[in-house]
Design an enzyme around this catalytic site. Sequence first.
Site, PDB file in Angstrom:
ATOM      1  N   HIS A   1      -0.733  -4.954 -13.021  1.00 24.97           N
ATOM      2  CA  HIS A   1       0.655  -4.944 -13.502  1.00 24.97           C
ATOM      3  C   HIS A   1       1.326  -6.200 -12.963  1.00 24.97           C
ATOM      4  O   HIS A   1       1.328  -6.418 -11.752  1.00 24.97           O
ATOM      5  CB  HIS A   1       1.363  -3.681 -12.997  1.00 24.97           C
ATOM      6  CG  HIS A   1       2.748  -3.519 -13.533  1.00 24.97           C
ATOM      7  ND1 HIS A   1       3.542  -2.436 -13.229  1.00 24.97           N
ATOM      8  CD2 HIS A   1       3.494  -4.297 -14.363  1.00 24.97           C
ATOM      9  CE1 HIS A   1       4.707  -2.557 -13.850  1.00 24.97           C
ATOM     10  NE2 HIS A   1       4.697  -3.682 -14.537  1.00 24.97           N
TER      11      HIS A   1
ATOM     12  N   ARG B   1       5.585   1.228 -20.921  1.00 21.64           N
ATOM     13  CA  ARG B   1       6.917   1.452 -21.499  1.00 21.64           C
ATOM     14  C   ARG B   1       6.938   1.184 -23.001  1.00 21.64           C
ATOM     15  O   ARG B   1       7.642   1.861 -23.749  1.00 21.64           O
ATOM     16  CB  ARG B   1       7.952   0.570 -20.800  1.00 21.64           C
ATOM     17  CG  ARG B   1       8.325   1.035 -19.406  1.00 21.64           C
ATOM     18  CD  ARG B   1       9.466   0.193 -18.853  1.00 21.64           C
ATOM     19  NE  ARG B   1       9.119  -1.216 -18.806  1.00 21.64           N
ATOM     20  CZ  ARG B   1       9.995  -2.220 -18.730  1.00 21.64           C
ATOM     21  NH1 ARG B   1      11.289  -1.959 -18.713  1.00 21.64           N
ATOM     22  NH2 ARG B   1       9.599  -3.475 -18.671  1.00 21.64           N
TER      23      ARG B   1
ATOM     24  N   THR C   1       3.506   8.852 -15.334  1.00 20.06           N
ATOM     25  CA  THR C   1       3.968  10.062 -14.646  1.00 20.06           C
ATOM     26  C   THR C   1       5.052  10.748 -15.471  1.00 20.06           C
ATOM     27  O   THR C   1       5.957  10.100 -15.969  1.00 20.06           O
ATOM     28  CB  THR C   1       4.508   9.702 -13.248  1.00 20.06           C
ATOM     29  OG1 THR C   1       3.485   9.011 -12.525  1.00 20.06           O
ATOM     30  CG2 THR C   1       4.899  10.940 -12.480  1.00 20.06           C
TER      31      THR C   1
ATOM     32  N   CYS D   1       1.445   2.402  -7.283  1.00 17.49           N
ATOM     33  CA  CYS D   1       2.621   3.273  -7.220  1.00 17.49           C
ATOM     34  C   CYS D   1       3.648   2.705  -6.235  1.00 17.49           C
ATOM     35  O   CYS D   1       3.338   2.512  -5.059  1.00 17.49           O
ATOM     36  CB  CYS D   1       2.222   4.682  -6.810  1.00 17.49           C
ATOM     37  SG  CYS D   1       3.603   5.837  -6.788  1.00 17.49           S
TER      38      CYS D   1
END
Length: 639
Positions: free
Chosen positions: A454, A510, A302, A385
């Site tokens: 994740h 990341r 995002t 999310c």
Amino acid sequence: MAESDGSNNENGNLDTVTQKLDRGVAAIKPQYLTTKEKFHVFIDADGKEVVDKQTCSELSGNDAENTVRAEDAAEPEAKRIKLDDGTGEGQDKPPTSAENKQEKKRARGQNKSRPHMKHSQFEENKLCPSVTQECASKCFFGDKCKFLHDVAKYVSEKPEDIRPNCYLYETFGKCIYGVTCRFAKSHLGDNFKNLINEELMKQWEGQVLVKNSLDKSLKEQLRKRKVVFEKTDKYLKLCNKSGDSLKIKSPVVKEDNAAQVVQKDSPVTTVGAVTDEDLVKLRPCEKKTIDFRNKLYLAPLTTCGNLPFRRLCKRFGADITCGEMAMCTNLLQGQPSEWALLKRHHSEDIFGVQLEGAFPDTMTKCAELLNRTIDVDFVDINVGCPIDLVYKKGGGCGLMNRTNKFEQIVKGMNSVLDVPLTVKIRTGVQEKINIAHKLIPNLRDWGVSLVTLHGRSREQRYTKLADWEYIAQCADIASPLPLFGNGDIISYEDANRALQTGVSGIMLARGALLKPWLFTEIKEQRHWDISSTERFDILKDFTNYGLEHWGSDCQGVEKTRRFMLEWLSFLCRYIPIGLLEHVPQKINERPPYYMGRDYMETLMASQNVTDWIKISEMLLGPVPPNFSFLPKHKANSYK
């Protein structure tokens, strides 16, 4: 003996304190380490050595009561003292636990309700589009038009060009922004006429560089709710008729009278094996398939996962890319800002879009709409999310606890899509209660083509490392369904360890933001000690891609700047390989203050917003007088 024991205890306590301070801090070679004050003095002096102590104190802003750096303002007082000198000296009274909690709460998470510059703030007098596009006919609004029609006046008030050459003109032979371009001098002729390079334009003739734009007629239909969703309506009717879509089963029929039997619940009258349906649902074997295995997947990030950034990652070796999370309800309303998230560059050969929603009707409608209007290779459901706005409505991680709705969404979307359906999930919602292993067998049965896991729960966020042991367990359960692992990969060694767990592939998030060349490192199995010049060239490429995507006028330049600054809030955490005592860098370790091998490397290590703006000004010129920027992520663990 008592004295000896006491001194030993004291030394032991000091060692413990030192150990606590070093924990979570990256190990950098001693010759590069510096203090916070010296670091900022060096940056403020543009890389010049400051020897005089008096000058040093002046540059560092000794009267801190009047000037507080942006990063210090976001840092809790107790933590600032601890990080600066490692002791609690200077504190008259130690903060209470309640005060500490309050400070920590204030410094964590995101900066919400951030101020954004409006379009009207980019320039006071905006030129009328009829003049910019050099239309033969006069302005439709005539004398009532609010925009400027005097080109000479506009040019006289327009800010100076950023640089003499225009990337769009030199690449494509024409800059569609004409006189409003911030690099206009390179393609303006007499009387401010926009020049065209015919030979260069012919090379691009007929090529579609960016797909999936929102058509004006479709936007109007969506806003007026005139779009018909035939497949979705049939699926929802079937759900309503059965009372429970999860129990719909085809009747068992003997082969001899199979042609004469008609399902009671079937909405279509059949004659043998032939139906009067115009659109026949594809069988699973007829759907488009993708071999996901052993590929590098750039996560749908995002804000930062925009098209220019994806182009960079694609160039460095990303195999799979995905658009930023799009809200299905906003797409169904025809919001241009949401549809912009679905755009696809022609270099993205395996590209998907990620949808977020909480209900079967809206998600299935959205899937059907996208299936017939845009070009994608797969559609992903965001079930990972963690933000409250999404979770409290039942979307994102909330779907992991709403298995009935989750199943209806997956089955409904699968029934209307001609491309694979994928799902991104977390280990669970609560920190110590993993539930992904219970969901994965169901997802396989519901027809999902890929699951990305994740290795963190919703509540955990980034406070601890990703649980790769649990990911390995889930990969074993998922087989033969491909499962990708995600979390804490920032080097090729991390990637190799992740692949040894049995996952089909890895997703980078990341790690790709900190170092987009990570894809190259993984594929070439090496540590790339990239120079500051090479890193600055990457920023140059991002700038050019941004100007191509968002525009080279004032508005486009400032949009490019804004997304560059968002990205720089991650880029600054990268520590060059040559400076590390132990290679590779760990993603959960914050960098201490250090001097780079040159000024640019030091500047890129700054976590001060002012220094990020300085970098952006090297590429996009000075910021407007009323410019303001507050980073989205506070990233407290790295300050």
